[in-house]
Scaffold this active site. Structure first.
Site, mmCIF file in Angstrom:
data_model
loop_
_atom_site.group_PDB
_atom_site.id
_atom_site.type_symbol
_atom_site.label_atom_id
_atom_site.label_comp_id
_atom_site.label_asym_id
_atom_site.label_seq_id
_atom_site.Cartn_x
_atom_site.Cartn_y
_atom_site.Cartn_z
ATOM 1 N N ASP A 67 31.954 -74.174 36.408
ATOM 2 C CA ASP A 67 32.894 -74.958 35.620
ATOM 3 C C ASP A 67 34.216 -74.985 36.369
ATOM 4 O O ASP A 67 34.307 -74.473 37.497
ATOM 5 C CB ASP A 67 33.043 -74.408 34.188
ATOM 6 C CG ASP A 67 33.201 -75.559 33.186
ATOM 7 O OD1 ASP A 67 34.167 -76.325 33.325
ATOM 8 O OD2 ASP A 67 32.350 -75.694 32.295
ATOM 9 N N HIS A 99 33.964 -81.186 35.535
ATOM 10 C CA HIS A 99 33.953 -79.735 35.321
ATOM 11 C C HIS A 99 33.678 -78.972 36.620
ATOM 12 O O HIS A 99 32.971 -77.962 36.610
ATOM 13 C CB HIS A 99 32.911 -79.354 34.250
ATOM 14 C CG HIS A 99 33.397 -79.566 32.844
ATOM 15 N ND1 HIS A 99 34.437 -78.857 32.298
ATOM 16 C CD2 HIS A 99 32.989 -80.431 31.877
ATOM 17 C CE1 HIS A 99 34.643 -79.259 31.056
ATOM 18 N NE2 HIS A 99 33.789 -80.225 30.778
ATOM 19 N N GLU A 113 31.768 -84.657 29.412
ATOM 20 C CA GLU A 113 33.225 -84.809 29.443
ATOM 21 C C GLU A 113 33.764 -85.279 30.791
ATOM 22 O O GLU A 113 34.800 -84.809 31.242
ATOM 23 C CB GLU A 113 33.884 -83.475 29.049
ATOM 24 C CG GLU A 113 33.501 -83.040 27.652
ATOM 25 C CD GLU A 113 34.090 -81.694 27.237
ATOM 26 O OE1 GLU A 113 34.506 -81.597 26.084
ATOM 27 O OE2 GLU A 113 34.107 -80.758 28.057
ATOM 28 N N PHE A 167 28.759 -71.019 19.250
ATOM 29 C CA PHE A 167 29.117 -69.641 18.930
ATOM 30 C C PHE A 167 30.523 -69.269 19.417
ATOM 31 O O PHE A 167 30.955 -68.136 19.248
ATOM 32 C CB PHE A 167 28.073 -68.670 19.517
ATOM 33 C CG PHE A 167 26.775 -68.612 18.748
ATOM 34 C CD1 PHE A 167 26.464 -69.564 17.786
ATOM 35 C CD2 PHE A 167 25.850 -67.597 18.988
ATOM 36 C CE1 PHE A 167 25.264 -69.513 17.081
ATOM 37 C CE2 PHE A 167 24.660 -67.526 18.293
ATOM 38 C CZ PHE A 167 24.359 -68.487 17.340
ATOM 39 N N THR A 217 33.147 -69.388 26.824
ATOM 40 C CA THR A 217 33.852 -68.101 26.868
ATOM 41 C C THR A 217 35.328 -68.200 27.261
ATOM 42 O O THR A 217 35.880 -67.246 27.789
ATOM 43 C CB THR A 217 33.131 -67.143 27.832
ATOM 44 O OG1 THR A 217 33.080 -67.754 29.127
ATOM 45 C CG2 THR A 217 31.730 -66.826 27.360
#
Ligand code: ACM
Ligand code: ZN
Length: 765
Positions: A189, A264, A329, A421, A471
């Protein structure tokens, strides 16, 4: 037959608390004790592999060191056997009686899951690593089981934060206990490249490391390098990856690598800027980056050569059928201006940059297909035309997945609303900083991955489901555990158990033992589900509000106070809805065996002049955050900072304009409207709120206007617009207008786009 089972059930304390719930499970009489004299029978190579797994598992978690034998005996044996029958790929049967434990399945996957179900039937102490001696007794049972879906996935983002090999292995262990079988490994990323590629060493020398601003929140980090040169990062060597892939295989988990493109990939351009449109060397971003404009150049041939080189090494490392190429994206602004990209568009006769993305992905797909691999990507790969053989991972709701399934393309459903999550799992003031929205465990559980829009043929294209842990805000393994558990247990049942065999109440009961397992295994799980939630209901007849106290995980009793004091065991014990006829604050806690098992949570119900009034909308709220029959704007209940909690009414780019008929002439001394500020979710405060009043709903007089001194903070806040009247007024109608600022401000990443306005309550006193 039924009568016999029914009577047997009472003989032994049967235990059928397996998560995910098997399709068929029946308690039988008798019980089997695994002891040092027990042997494991296995003959076929698959059975021997499963036997080894069980042997190692028992040796690591107990004082048992069982021998594996190739001769059957009639008692004190765990028999693991492959069966010839041609049945579902991952099915198994498990049978336990006084003499034997029998696990049978056509393939290794089923044998492995038979062992996992056996593990689930053992006491929770089996999860601890202290190798204590214990009585390892299993009550009689018959299980016949197979998964609903073939793709039962979890994604872990190892770019935004890097997690060591030791944690990846623990994560795989825990996934496999819950019969999850796809580990989607987000290796690339903007903020870090995490996979060694031998042909391009600068990827791991440069792109895997960023300036270390870990002490600052993700959204507050500067982009510049540090003068002391301190770095954060890491990567997985090819050797480590091979090890992890093998480790996963032993647990029936396929590792699907994600190699992001065309966007990304900012970290990549720190090492190899020549593959971007602008060709400019960039720093590896240290934290949040939005919008992401740097992108692979789709015009240069060198870009595709690089991608093919990378994918060649990736395919050597990962035997998975699917290779995930990201695709999400992608901001295509640079493609609009880049001469190379524009030349490509002309040469290929493409209509626009969306078609250029489709060209890009289709070209990569052809390369993968040449090596018998399939391409999977986030649902944006539908834009501009889906590549001929691509599978779609639907994350922006279910629509992308529905569209792809109708086109007969394979689909993995992972809509944010049920599967992200990184979202909060409880009231946000009690949780660690997370991404803006809310995903409590029951919302994971209520997910049905097959939408009714699909007919039976189309539904067959739903491969399955996946939980995703991004994360940005999750820097440590213990925080990753917190975000993963217990929600992964709910997801495992969504993925495994047929819809008709699932039941939230039954799942809640089985979760008690699951929580105990987390404790024994030393997992830093979230206890958010134990907190008390509040639901206000209005009794139309009696014209009173009642407050219902509930918990997603009720193991003890709920105690509450109404006087503002902290609740404890001496407080009121909750048994039925609480009636409130005046403004009341309820504080509640769950207590079990004398110990609090939740934090204290509270809510205030505001009873005021307008709460019996009839509210009319003069502007239309967004269908995404609509009002309810009994208006949310005068239902006495405030929203939480979670704007998706069902108490907020949202307006996209428009003003809020409402009239309240109070039913009779009232004397009013103050008016107040409450709004939300959450710039991360494009929610801004109204520029002003104006209050008018009337006796006849025709002629209105201004009571006053409250303006907002605009605050520019990072964190969400509530904001009241109170108008205290110098002298009370008499009125039967109130007209309130909250002015939307119209567009996101210049300093915001959504600059110029419609801004949201949210309101939860208008209070008239
Ligand atoms: C995604 O969440 N950007 C796939
Ligand atoms: Zn370009």
């Amino acid at each position: 037959m039924i009568a016999i089972f029914a009577s047997c059930k009472t003989e032994t304390k049967s235990n059928t608390d397996i998560i995910p719930k098997p399709q068929f499970i029946e308690p039988l009489s008798g019980q089997f004790e695994i002891s040092s004299s027990t042997t494991i029978y296995a003959k076929s190579s698959e059975a021997i592999e499963a036997a080894h797994y069980l042997h190692h598992f028992l040796r690591d978690h107990t004082d048992l060191d069982l021998s594996i034998v190739n001769k059957k005996r009639s008692k004190d044996q765990i028999q693991i056997e492959t069966t010839k029958s041609h049945r579902a790929a991952e099915c198994y049967q498990l049978y336990v009686n006084d003499n034997l434990i029998q696990i049978s399945a056509p393939y290794y996957a089923g044998l492995f899951y038979g062992v996992q179900s056996l593990r689930a039937l053992l006491p929770a102490e089996i999860e601890s690593f202290d190798q204590s001696s214990n009585q390892w007794v299993i009550s009689g049972v018959k299980i016949d089981d197979a998964p609903r879906f073939q793709w039962r996935g979890m994604m872990l983002d190892c770019s935004r934060h890097f997690f060591p090999v030791s944690y990846i292995k623990k994560h795989l262990d825990r996934m496999s206990r819950l019969k999850m079988n796809v580990f989607h490994w987000h290796l690339i990323d903007d903020q870090g490249w995490r996979i060694e590629i031998k042909k391009y060493p600068k990827l791991t020398e440069t792109s895997s490391w960023r300036a270390d601003y870990e002490s600052l929140p993700w959204g507050d980090r500067p982009t510049k390098d540090r003068e002391d040169g301190r770095r954060y990062g890491g990567f997985y060597t090819q050797e480590q990856i091979q090890h992890i892939v093998r480790y996963a295989q032993e647990r029936n988990i396929t590792v699907v690598p994600e190699i992001e493109m065309p966007a990304h990939v900012t970290a990549l351009f720190a090492a190899y800027p020549e593959f971007s449109c602008k060709g400019k060397r960039l720093n590896v971003p240290t934290g949040s980056l939005w919008p992401i404009t740097d992108i692979y150049c789709a015009g240069k041939e060198e870009t595709f050569q690089f991608i093919e080189d990378v994918l060649s090494e990736v395919m050597d490392l990962f035997p998975s059928k699917y290779i995930h190429i990201g695709g999400d994206e992608a901001n295509k602004k640079e493609w609009e201006h880049c001469p190379d990209c524009q030349r490509r568009i002309k040469q290929e006769g493409l209509e626009n940059v969306e078609a250029l993305q489709s060209y890009f992905i289709t070209r990569v797909e052809k390369f993968l297909n040449k090596y018998d691999r399939e391409l999977i990507g986030w649902d944006e790969i539908l834009e501009g035309g889906l590549a001929p053989n691509a599978a779609v991972m639907s994350w922006r709701g279910m629509q992308g997945g529905i569209k792809a399934a109708k086109m007969h393309h394979p689909v993995v459903m992972t809509p944010t609303q049920h599967c992200y999550f990184d979202y909060y799992q409880g009231a946000r003031d009690l949780e660690p900083l997370a991404f803006g929205a809310n995903l409590p465990i029951e919302k994971v559980y209520e997910f049905n991955p097959v939408p009714k829009e699909l007919n039976a043929t189309e539904a067959n294209y739903i491969l399955g489901v996946q939980a995703n842990l991004w994360t940005e805000h999750v820097a440590t393994t213990s925080h990753a555990e917190y975000m993963t558990f217990p929600r992964l247990a709910a997801m495992s049942e969504v993925a495994w158990t047929n819809q008709e065999n699932r039941n939230w109440k039954d799942f809640q009961k089985r979760m008690h033992k699951e929580y105990l397992r987390y404790q024994k295994a030393g997992i830093h799980y979230a206890k958010s589900a134990f907190n008390v939630n509040f639901k206000t209901e209005y009794n139309e007849e009696k014209k009173v509000n009642t407050i219902i106290l509930q918990s997603s995980s009720l193991t003890g009793d709920i105690y509450y106070t109404l006087d503002g004091t902290e609740p404890n065991m001496q407080s009121n014990r909750y048994s039925s809805p609480i009636t409130v006829d005046k403004t009341t604050t309820v504080k509640a806690i769950q207590i079990k065996d004398g110990q609090p098992v939740s934090k204290t949570t509270e809510t205030t119900v505001y009873v005021h002049i307008a709460s019996d009034g009839v509210l009319t909308h003069n502007t239309i709220p967004s269908s995404k955050y609509p009002d309810k029959k009994r208006s949310l704007l005068n239902n006495c209940t405030m929203g939480t900072q979670t704007f998706t909690d069902g108490q907020w009414v949202g307006y996209e780019g428009t003003d809020m304009d409402v009239t309240i008929n109070l039913g009779k002439v009232e004397t009013i001394s103050s008016l107040q409207s409450r709004h939300l500020y959450n710039p991360g979710s494009w929610i801004f405060l109204p520029a002003s709120v104006s209050y008018e009043y009337s006796m006849d709903n025709k002629k209105y007089q201004s009571a006053g206007v409250v303006r907002n001194e605009f605050t520019k903070e990072k964190t969400p806040i509530y904001y009241d617009y109170p108008l205290i009247l110098k002298s009370p007024i008499k009125a039967r109608y109130i007209h309130i207008t909250a002015k939307n600022i119209g567009a996101c401000p210049d300093w915001h990443s959504g600059k110029g786009q419609p801004s949201w306005l949210f309101c939860d309550e208008i209070i008239v006193k």
